[in-house]
Scaffold this motif. Structure first.
Motif, PDB file in Angstrom:
ATOM      1  N   THR A 124       0.859  -1.182   0.000  1.00 56.33           N
ATOM      2  CA  THR A 124       0.000   0.000   0.000  1.00 56.33           C
ATOM      3  C   THR A 124       0.893   1.229   0.000  1.00 56.33           C
ATOM      4  O   THR A 124       1.703   1.413   0.895  1.00 56.33           O
ATOM      5  N   VAL A 125       0.751   2.031  -1.028  1.00 50.74           N
ATOM      6  CA  VAL A 125       1.662   3.171  -1.178  1.00 50.74           C
ATOM      7  C   VAL A 125       0.851   4.424  -1.465  1.00 50.74           C
ATOM      8  O   VAL A 125      -0.273   4.343  -1.930  1.00 50.74           O
ATOM      9  N   PRO A 126       1.427   5.578  -1.190  1.00 54.22           N
ATOM     10  CA  PRO A 126       0.728   6.798  -1.579  1.00 54.22           C
ATOM     11  C   PRO A 126       0.706   6.910  -3.104  1.00 54.22           C
ATOM     12  O   PRO A 126       1.558   6.315  -3.778  1.00 54.22           O
ATOM     13  N   VAL A 127      -0.247   7.646  -3.619  1.00 56.65           N
ATOM     14  CA  VAL A 127      -0.331   7.810  -5.067  1.00 56.65           C
ATOM     15  C   VAL A 127       0.967   8.447  -5.577  1.00 56.65           C
ATOM     16  O   VAL A 127       1.534   9.300  -4.930  1.00 56.65           O
ATOM     17  N   LYS A 172      -6.678   1.711  -4.516  1.00 60.07           N
ATOM     18  CA  LYS A 172      -6.295   0.912  -3.346  1.00 60.07           C
ATOM     19  C   LYS A 172      -6.478   1.742  -2.066  1.00 60.07           C
ATOM     20  O   LYS A 172      -7.067   1.282  -1.087  1.00 60.07           O
ATOM     21  N   LEU A 173      -5.958   2.955  -2.085  1.00 58.41           N
ATOM     22  CA  LEU A 173      -6.041   3.778  -0.879  1.00 58.41           C
ATOM     23  C   LEU A 173      -7.492   4.068  -0.518  1.00 58.41           C
ATOM     24  O   LEU A 173      -7.887   3.963   0.631  1.00 58.41           O
ATOM     25  N   ASN A 222      -8.633   1.415   2.285  1.00 58.08           N
ATOM     26  CA  ASN A 222      -8.363   2.105   3.536  1.00 58.08           C
ATOM     27  C   ASN A 222      -9.423   3.134   3.878  1.00 58.08           C
ATOM     28  O   ASN A 222     -10.165   2.994   4.827  1.00 58.08           O
ATOM     29  N   ALA A 223      -9.505   4.154   3.082  1.00 59.61           N
ATOM     30  CA  ALA A 223     -10.347   5.277   3.461  1.00 59.61           C
ATOM     31  C   ALA A 223     -11.808   4.895   3.644  1.00 59.61           C
ATOM     32  O   ALA A 223     -12.413   5.202   4.665  1.00 59.61           O
ATOM     33  N   SER A 254      -3.944   4.250   7.433  1.00 60.49           N
ATOM     34  CA  SER A 254      -3.956   5.703   7.584  1.00 60.49           C
ATOM     35  C   SER A 254      -3.271   6.404   6.425  1.00 60.49           C
ATOM     36  O   SER A 254      -3.051   7.605   6.459  1.00 60.49           O
ATOM     37  N   ASN A 255      -2.933   5.629   5.405  1.00 56.49           N
ATOM     38  CA  ASN A 255      -2.188   6.232   4.302  1.00 56.49           C
ATOM     39  C   ASN A 255      -2.937   7.374   3.618  1.00 56.49           C
ATOM     40  O   ASN A 255      -2.333   8.288   3.089  1.00 56.49           O
ATOM     41  N   PHE A 256      -4.250   7.284   3.632  1.00 56.41           N
ATOM     42  CA  PHE A 256      -5.040   8.281   2.923  1.00 56.41           C
ATOM     43  C   PHE A 256      -4.898   9.661   3.536  1.00 56.41           C
ATOM     44  O   PHE A 256      -5.295  10.642   2.951  1.00 56.41           O
TER      45      PHE A 256
END
Ligand code: ADP
Length: 425
Positions: free
Chosen positions: A133-136, A221-222, A226-227, A265-267
Motif C-alpha cells: 500500500t503506497v501513496p499515489v 487501493k487507498l 483504507n479510506a 492511515s495512508n489516505f
C-alpha cells in the motif's frame, strides 16, 4: 517480453507469502522465489511452522514448495533470474519526522527499488510491480530511482495493489472481487500490464482483471481498502456512542449496516496534496476510531467501580481479528495501553499470537515509555483458564471461534466476584 517464466517477490510477509504461494499453485510452469532480508523468516517459510497463519496456506505451501515455489535469502540471484519482480515490503506508519503517526514510511520500498536497480543494471528488461500500500505516485518515484541509476526505460513499473484481508487471504486470492493492474499508457506499459495479467488469467476470469493507468490503480487501493473501510468503521463507532447514550443495541445497528475491521492511515496524505479540508475529514474518521478504544477502556474501568489499579484483568485475543496472527493496529494494544495507564494487571491469552509479538507491540514507544512497567503489569499465558484465575474481569478483544467453545461456568467460578465480562464491539 511476453510470457513470464520466473517471478521474484521481495518481502516474505503477510502479502508476499500468501500471494506468491497461490501464484505458484495456479501457475506450475512459473518459478516463484520469495526472498527476504530476514533469515529467521525465510527459515520459517522453509519449515513446518510457517511464520504466518492463514487458513489453507499450509496445504498450498506443502504442495508447491521445492516444486516451483522457493523461499530464499539470496535476494540478488532471485532478482537476476526473474522477469517479473513483486515488491511486497512493509510500509509502516512513520514514527518520527514529517508526517509522524500518519504518513507511510517508504524507506523499505525505496531500498528495495535501489537494490533492484543495482543488481539488475547489466540485465535486460524487467517488470517491477508495487504491491504494498503506497501513496499515489509511488510508482513514479520508483521509476525515477531506476532512471537515475542507469536503467532508463528498462523497467516497467506497474501498480497491482493487494486487496486480501488477513484471516481470509487464501480465499481472497483464489477468488478475488477483482484484480487491479495499473501501468504506463505507453506501448511498453501496455505490454507489461498484459504480461502480468496473463499470470492472473491462469485462474481469474479476464473480465475481473481491471487495467488502468498507474495512478488510478494506486488511488483505488487507498480509497477502497483504507479510506472507505475506515469511514465505515467510524460511522459505526459514532453510532455506538449514540447507542451508549440512548440505550440502543449497537450490535443490532452494526449488523444492519455491516462492518469491517481493516483500517489504514495512508489516505491522510491528502494534506500533502494540498487538500487540507479533505485531510481534516479523514483525520476525524481516524480520531473516531481512537475514541472508540478509549471509550471501551473507560467502560471497563467504570464497570470495576471506577478503579482498576492492581486489579487483574484477563484479556482474550490479541490478534487484530480472528484467524490471523497479525497484531498490527489491533484494538487490544490500545486497550492494554489505557489499562496499563490505570495501573491494571493484565493477563493476555491469544490462540495464535506468539508471546514475543505481544511483548513487542506493548513495549513500542508509542504504547509504553517504560518497558519495566510492561514487564510488571502484563503476563502472557498459553492457557485461557489460567488467564482468568482470580481475575476481576474478562475482556474479549478478538472474535476467535474457539472462545465460543470454552467452559464459561468454569471460567466464572475461578474469577473474583462480582465477575465481569466485556467484549470489544
Ligand atoms: P506486509 O504485511 O506488507 O506483507 P510484512 O511486514 O508482513 O508486511 O512483510 C514485509 C517483509 O519485507 C518483511 O519480512 C521484511 O523483512 C521484508 N523486507 C523489507 N525490506 C526488504 C528488502 N529491501 N529486501 C528484502 N526484504 C525486505
Amino acid at each position: 517480453m511476453n510470457s513470464i517464466k520466473a517471478i521474484c517477490c521481495i518481502g516474505a510477509g503477510y502479502v508476499g507469502g500468501p500471494t506468491c504461494s497461490v501464484i505458484a499453485l495456479k501457475c506450475p510452469e512459473i518459478k516463484v522465489t520469495v526472498v527476504d532480508l530476514s533469515k529467521p523468516r525465510i527459515d520459517s517459510w522453509n519449515s513446518d511452522k510457517l511464520p504466518i497463519f492463514e487458513p489453507g496456506l499450509d496445504d498450498i505451501v506443502k504442495q508447491c514448495r521445492g516444486r516451483n515455489l522457493f523461499f530464499s535469502n539470496d535476494i540478488d540471484s532471485a532478482i537476476r533470474e526473474a522477469d517479473l519482480i513483486f515488491i511486497c515490503v512493509n510500509t509502516p506508519t512513520k514514527t518520527f519526522g514529517l508526517g509522524k503517526g500518519r504518513a507511510p514510511d517508504l524507506k523499505y520500498i525505496e531500498a528495495a527499488a535501489r537494490h533492484i536497480a543495482v543488481v539488475a543494471a547489466d540485465q535486460g528488461e524487467k517488470i517491477v510491480v508495487e504491491k504494498s500500500t503506497v501513496p499515489v505516485r509511488a510508482a513514479e518515484s520508483i521509476t525515477r530511482i531506476f532512471d537515475a541509476n542507469g536503467n532508463r526505460g528498462k523497467f516497467q513499473v506497474l501498480s497491482n495493489p493487494e486487496f486480501l484481508a488477513e484471516g481470509t487471504a487464501i480465499k481472497d486470492l483464489m477468488d478475488p472481487d477483482r484484480v487491479l493492474i495499473g501501468g504506463e499508457q505507453t506501448r511498453e506499459g501496455y505490454k507489461a500490464v498484459e504480461a502480468l495479467s496473463s499470470v492472473y488469467e491462469h485462474w481469474i476470469p479476464k473480465e475481473n482483471i481491471i487495467k488502468t493507468n498507474t495512478w488510478s490503480s494506486e488511488l483505488s487501493k487507498l480509497l477502497a481498502a483504507n479510506a472507505f473501510l475506515a469511514q465505515r468503521i467510524s460511522s459505526i463507532n459514532a453510532m455506538s456512542a449514540i447507542c451508549e447514550a440512548t440505550g440502543a443495541d449497537v450490535s443490532e445497528v452494526a449488523s444492519a449496516i455491516g462492518r469491517d475491521t481493516r483500517i489504514g492511515s495512508n489516505f491522510l496524505r491528502a494534506s500533502a496534496l494540498n487538500l487540507p479540508e479533505v485531510a481534516n475529514y479523514w483525520y476525524q474518521v481516524v480520531a473516531m476510531n481512537e475514541d472508540q478504544r478509549r471509550r471501551f477502556a473507560n467502560r471497563i474501568v467504570h464497570c470495576l467501580f471506577n478503579t482498576v489499579t492492581d486489579k487483574k484483568i484477563a484479556l482474550f485475543g490479541f490478534a487484530f481479528k480472528k484467524n490471523t496472527g497479525d497484531t498490527r493496529e489491533s484494538a487490544s494494544i490500545y486497550i492494554c495501553k489505557y489499562l496499563m495507564d490505570e495501573g491494571a494487571r493484565i493477563t493476555v491469552y491469544d490462540p495464535k499470537v506468539e508471546k514475543d509479538q505481544i511483548h513487542l507491540e506493548l513495549t513500542h514507544p508509542s504504547i509504553s515509555e517504560d518497558p519495566e512497567r510492561v514487564d510488571r503489569l502484563i503476563t502472557i499465558v498459553t492457557d485461557p483458564y489460567k488467564a482468568v484465575e482470580s481475575a476481576h474481569a474478562l475482556v474479549i478483544c478478538t472474535e476467535w471461534d474457539e472462545f465460543k467453545t470454552y467452559d464459561y461456568k468454569r471460567i466464572y467460578d475461578s474469577m473474583l466476584k462480582p465477575a465481569f465480562a466485556l467484549m470489544v464491539e
